[in-house]
Design a protein around this motif. Sequence first.
Motif, short mmCIF file in Angstrom:
data_model
loop_
_atom_site.label_atom_id
_atom_site.label_comp_id
_atom_site.label_asym_id
_atom_site.label_seq_id
_atom_site.Cartn_x
_atom_site.Cartn_y
_atom_site.Cartn_z
N ALA A 89 -38.17 49.14 -91.29
CA ALA A 89 -39.23 48.57 -92.13
C ALA A 89 -39.77 49.64 -93.08
N GLY A 90 -39.90 49.28 -94.35
CA GLY A 90 -40.50 50.17 -95.34
C GLY A 90 -39.58 51.27 -95.84
N LYS A 91 -38.33 51.30 -95.39
CA LYS A 91 -37.41 52.36 -95.83
C LYS A 91 -36.42 51.81 -96.84
N LYS A 92 -35.96 52.71 -97.72
CA LYS A 92 -34.95 52.31 -98.69
C LYS A 92 -33.77 53.28 -98.61
N PRO A 93 -32.62 52.85 -99.16
CA PRO A 93 -31.44 53.72 -99.10
C PRO A 93 -31.73 55.12 -99.62
N PHE A 94 -31.17 56.11 -98.95
CA PHE A 94 -31.27 57.55 -99.24
C PHE A 94 -32.58 58.16 -98.75
N ASP A 95 -33.51 57.34 -98.18
CA ASP A 95 -34.61 57.92 -97.40
C ASP A 95 -33.99 58.55 -96.15
N THR A 96 -34.75 59.41 -95.49
CA THR A 96 -34.26 59.97 -94.22
C THR A 96 -35.27 59.68 -93.11
N ILE A 97 -34.76 59.59 -91.89
CA ILE A 97 -35.65 59.47 -90.73
C ILE A 97 -35.23 60.51 -89.70
N PRO A 98 -36.20 61.04 -88.95
CA PRO A 98 -35.83 61.99 -87.89
C PRO A 98 -35.16 61.25 -86.74
N MET A 99 -34.09 61.84 -86.21
CA MET A 99 -33.41 61.28 -85.03
C MET A 99 -33.21 62.43 -84.06
N ARG A 100 -32.84 62.08 -82.83
CA ARG A 100 -32.67 63.12 -81.81
C ARG A 100 -31.67 64.19 -82.26
N ASP A 101 -30.65 63.79 -83.00
CA ASP A 101 -29.62 64.74 -83.39
C ASP A 101 -29.82 65.31 -84.80
N GLY A 102 -31.03 65.16 -85.35
CA GLY A 102 -31.33 65.69 -86.68
C GLY A 102 -31.74 64.58 -87.63
N GLN A 103 -31.85 64.92 -88.93
CA GLN A 103 -32.26 63.93 -89.92
C GLN A 103 -31.14 62.92 -90.15
N GLN A 104 -31.49 61.65 -90.14
CA GLN A 104 -30.52 60.60 -90.43
C GLN A 104 -30.76 60.11 -91.86
N ILE A 105 -29.76 60.19 -92.71
CA ILE A 105 -29.86 59.60 -94.05
C ILE A 105 -29.67 58.10 -93.89
N LEU A 106 -30.52 57.33 -94.55
CA LEU A 106 -30.39 55.86 -94.48
C LEU A 106 -29.57 55.39 -95.68
N TRP A 107 -28.63 54.50 -95.40
CA TRP A 107 -27.67 54.04 -96.41
C TRP A 107 -27.86 52.55 -96.67
N PRO A 108 -27.34 52.07 -97.78
CA PRO A 108 -27.23 50.61 -97.93
C PRO A 108 -26.30 50.08 -96.83
N ASP A 109 -26.47 48.82 -96.46
CA ASP A 109 -25.53 48.22 -95.50
C ASP A 109 -24.11 48.44 -96.02
N HIS A 110 -23.21 48.89 -95.17
CA HIS A 110 -21.83 49.14 -95.63
C HIS A 110 -20.87 49.02 -94.45
N CYS A 111 -19.62 48.67 -94.78
CA CYS A 111 -18.51 48.68 -93.82
C CYS A 111 -18.82 47.90 -92.54
#
Length: 211
Positions: A65-87
């Motif tokens: 919620a509230g995020k757009k592609p290429f924003d990042t979120i913290p995850m246990r294994d480091g920063q996760q880049i958020l992508w458009p839905d793909h594949c």
Amino acid sequence: MMSPDKTVLLVVDVQLDFCPGGSLAVPGGDDVVPVINRLSRDFRRIVATQDWHPPNHVSFASNHAGKKPFDTIPMRDGQQILWPDHCVPGTSGAEFHPDLDTLPFDLIVRKGTDPGLDSYSAFFENDRKTPTGLHFYLEGFKVKNVYIAGLALDFCVYYSAMDALKLGFQTTIVEDACRGIDSPAGSLNARLEELRKAGIRILNAANVEGS
Ligand code: VGL
Ligand code: ZN
């Protein structure tokens, strides 16, 4: 001379979503297709990967919620880049580019199938420890040399090459058989420099010795 039995060509993520018109298009992504088709004829063993994400995948901005592609979120294994839905399996974007010659592929590895875990490398998911199975396959055949082509040069090709090197393979990137995202601009060159410094060979298809 390369030893054909000890050498593999790894074709990374040449899928429609990474080509112009796709949801996560890499500039010039489809230009790699004729280069890879030509290169394939010089290898006796070829493995291809497909990025293969369920619709509820953690890497999709649409699932936060509230995020757009290429924003990042913290995850246990480091920063996760958020992508458009793909594949997403079953969508055309998940398919190989239709002009890619898939007949010579010995093995197709699908990665990123766990909804909660992204996977850039062809060897390990982004927790750096969940294997995709590729290492077992290459070990089984006593492969020593890995040549890598495909998309995107600064993500899945980059991480696959770094893991291949760490696992002890002589690792070569075929640069003109790859294209990168390069966002922010300049990041692609920085990653190429890192790859070179780490000891990965970077050359063009014309300079790949026949195997
Ligand atoms: C890739 C971003 C997200 C890639 C896959 O194939 O390079 N990049 N998923
Ligand atoms: Zn992906």
